[in-house]
Design an enzyme around this catalytic site. Structure first.
Site, mmCIF file in Angstrom:
data_model
loop_
_atom_site.group_PDB
_atom_site.id
_atom_site.type_symbol
_atom_site.label_atom_id
_atom_site.label_comp_id
_atom_site.label_asym_id
_atom_site.label_seq_id
_atom_site.Cartn_x
_atom_site.Cartn_y
_atom_site.Cartn_z
ATOM 1 N N ARG A 1 45.598 16.515 32.156
ATOM 2 C CA ARG A 1 46.091 16.386 30.781
ATOM 3 C C ARG A 1 47.111 15.266 30.633
ATOM 4 O O ARG A 1 47.513 14.935 29.524
ATOM 5 C CB ARG A 1 46.733 17.694 30.322
ATOM 6 C CG ARG A 1 45.725 18.743 29.896
ATOM 7 C CD ARG A 1 46.405 19.920 29.272
ATOM 8 N NE ARG A 1 45.409 20.875 28.805
ATOM 9 C CZ ARG A 1 45.593 22.170 28.725
ATOM 10 N NH1 ARG A 1 46.761 22.687 29.093
ATOM 11 N NH2 ARG A 1 44.633 22.958 28.298
ATOM 12 N N GLU B 1 36.154 18.309 33.701
ATOM 13 C CA GLU B 1 35.276 19.164 32.910
ATOM 14 C C GLU B 1 34.114 19.703 33.749
ATOM 15 O O GLU B 1 33.734 20.871 33.624
ATOM 16 C CB GLU B 1 34.743 18.394 31.696
ATOM 17 C CG GLU B 1 35.781 18.107 30.627
ATOM 18 C CD GLU B 1 36.326 19.373 29.988
ATOM 19 O OE1 GLU B 1 35.642 20.401 29.991
ATOM 20 O OE2 GLU B 1 37.468 19.321 29.470
ATOM 21 N N CYS C 1 43.093 35.635 10.762
ATOM 22 C CA CYS C 1 42.011 36.006 11.685
ATOM 23 C C CYS C 1 41.463 37.394 11.356
ATOM 24 O O CYS C 1 42.217 38.355 11.154
ATOM 25 C CB CYS C 1 42.536 35.978 13.111
ATOM 26 S SG CYS C 1 41.352 36.534 14.343
ATOM 27 N N CYS D 1 45.734 40.998 19.836
ATOM 28 C CA CYS D 1 46.148 39.774 19.139
ATOM 29 C C CYS D 1 47.604 39.389 19.420
ATOM 30 O O CYS D 1 48.193 38.581 18.688
ATOM 31 C CB CYS D 1 45.928 39.888 17.636
ATOM 32 S SG CYS D 1 44.207 40.203 17.187
ATOM 33 N N TYR E 1 27.750 25.846 43.139
ATOM 34 C CA TYR E 1 26.959 25.117 42.140
ATOM 35 C C TYR E 1 26.964 23.621 42.468
ATOM 36 O O TYR E 1 27.416 22.781 41.687
ATOM 37 C CB TYR E 1 27.503 25.366 40.728
ATOM 38 C CG TYR E 1 27.450 26.807 40.306
ATOM 39 C CD1 TYR E 1 26.283 27.356 39.763
ATOM 40 C CD2 TYR E 1 28.556 27.648 40.467
ATOM 41 C CE1 TYR E 1 26.225 28.693 39.373
ATOM 42 C CE2 TYR E 1 28.503 28.987 40.089
ATOM 43 C CZ TYR E 1 27.338 29.494 39.547
ATOM 44 O OH TYR E 1 27.289 30.808 39.174
ATOM 45 N N CYS F 1 43.713 34.630 23.421
ATOM 46 C CA CYS F 1 42.524 35.334 22.929
ATOM 47 C C CYS F 1 41.556 35.554 24.094
ATOM 48 O O CYS F 1 40.429 35.071 24.110
ATOM 49 C CB CYS F 1 41.865 34.525 21.811
ATOM 50 S SG CYS F 1 40.661 35.462 20.842
ATOM 51 N N TYR G 1 28.062 19.719 25.733
ATOM 52 C CA TYR G 1 29.452 20.147 25.907
ATOM 53 C C TYR G 1 30.304 19.048 26.546
ATOM 54 O O TYR G 1 31.363 18.669 26.031
ATOM 55 C CB TYR G 1 29.523 21.414 26.758
ATOM 56 C CG TYR G 1 30.926 21.733 27.207
ATOM 57 C CD1 TYR G 1 31.808 22.376 26.359
ATOM 58 C CD2 TYR G 1 31.386 21.329 28.462
ATOM 59 C CE1 TYR G 1 33.122 22.629 26.739
ATOM 60 C CE2 TYR G 1 32.692 21.569 28.852
ATOM 61 C CZ TYR G 1 33.556 22.220 27.990
ATOM 62 O OH TYR G 1 34.852 22.456 28.371
#
Length: 327
Positions: A21, A33, A206, A197, A78, A190, A116
């Site tokens: 970041r 990613e 929401c 919440c 993977y 979330c 994506y």
């Protein structure tokens, strides 16, 4: 405050400091990613740091030996992700002069980059108005909108993308910050287990906070059971060398080495047992330390140190060797 204002305000106060970041390098965002797919952030960060140290640019990755690349990936699983990164880097060097293009459609031409990942690179690296929809974002949106249909269906993607793009463009927010904020909210607040919440910046906006969500949201159809196959693995170490195989007739993990493995279980007590889960099947493995074995044509000895340093070994077999303190 609008949806976007609340989201960005929450993000700036609560975001995690992650190594990928701190910059906008599209190559590094691409790597992060791909690594984050099917892998928890805490697990992938050490791999990411080692990878960037070893392959800091697209050119260096493109020129790397594939066996070395797979060894660097060892333990993440993977392995197709690693092969596609390597193949994709070569494509970028050949077709885009070693620079990832600032265009979603062109990004999708690169092997291993789909909808994506192209959206993530386009928005996070280049600040293009694309929406990134991962599992975390699906959960946030399903609860926010009280979306009760299958969140993995294309229809859900279309609904979420349209809503989020409207909010993004309406407030003129940075796509970089907007998308990372959404994914972070799903990862930290979330979550699957947090249905109270607590800590949510949206509150009365929401549907879930207002108590309108009933039943299981997000809804994902129950997966079909996968087949399980009994396997026996032989561990034979002689004079500092270990017997390994380069078999991949089963179509799994081509390019990786494995311990000699046969179908079924032996009628004797194993030295270690392990169930290894692939996405579409399971291996029910029993491992046996042996003094001798009939050696097949593609079984051969290599120095143990090569298994440690240079030979990428399938994750299940590497775990067995570690558990038995052979590696």
């Amino acid at each position: 405050m609008t949806f976007t204002d609340r989201l960005i305000t929450w993000y700036r106060a609560n975001k995690r400091e992650l190594p990928f970041r701190s910059q906008r390098d599209p190559y590094k965002i691409w790597v992060s990613e791909i690594m984050a797919q099917q892998t928890q952030i805490a697990t992938m960060i050490p791999y990411y740091n080692r990878w960037i140290e070893k392959y800091p640019t697209v050119d260096i990755l493109a020129n790397a030996d594939i066996d070395e690349v797979l060894k660097m990936w060892e333990g993440l699983g993977y392995y197709r992700r690693a092969r596609n990164l390597h193949k994709g880097a070569q494509y970028v060097v050949e077709h885009f002069d070693s620079s990832l293009p600032a265009d979603k459609k062109k990004l999708m031409e690169i092997p291993g980059i789909g909808d994506y990942t192209s959206s993530a690179i386009a928005s996070i690296a280049f600040d293009l108005p694309e929406i990134v929809i991962d599992g975390n974002v699906k959960r946030v949106m399903a609860r926010y909108l009280n979306y009760t249909e299958n969140v993995n269906a294309r229809k859900a993607h279309t609904v979420f993308d349209a809503f989020l793009k409207q909010e993004l463009l309406k407030d003129g927010a940075s796509p970089n910050e907007f998308n990372q904020a959404l994914m972070e909210l799903g990862a930290l607040v979330c979550t699957p287990s947090n249905t109270t919440c607590e800590g949510c910046p949206f509150e009365e906006m929401c549907a879930c906070w207002r108590g309108e969500v009933v039943g299981v949201v997000p809804f994902v159809p129950k997966a079909k059971p996968v087949p399980s196959y009994d396997k026996s693995v032989f561990i034979l170490v002689q004079d500092g060398k270990i017997l390994i195989s380069n078999e991949h007739d089963d179509g799994l993990m081509e390019g990786l080495f494995r311990l000699p493995q046969i179908e079924g279980h032996l009628d004797k007590e194993e030295d270690y047992a392990l169930v290894h889960k692939f996405s579409h099947l399971h291996w029910n493995i029993k491992a046996y330390i042996v003094d001798s074995v009939d050696i097949h044509h593609n079984w051969f000895f290599v120095p143990l140190e090569d298994v440690v340093s240079t030979h990428p070994v399938v994750t299940a077999h590497r775990k067995i060797l570690q558990k038995l303190h052979i590696l």
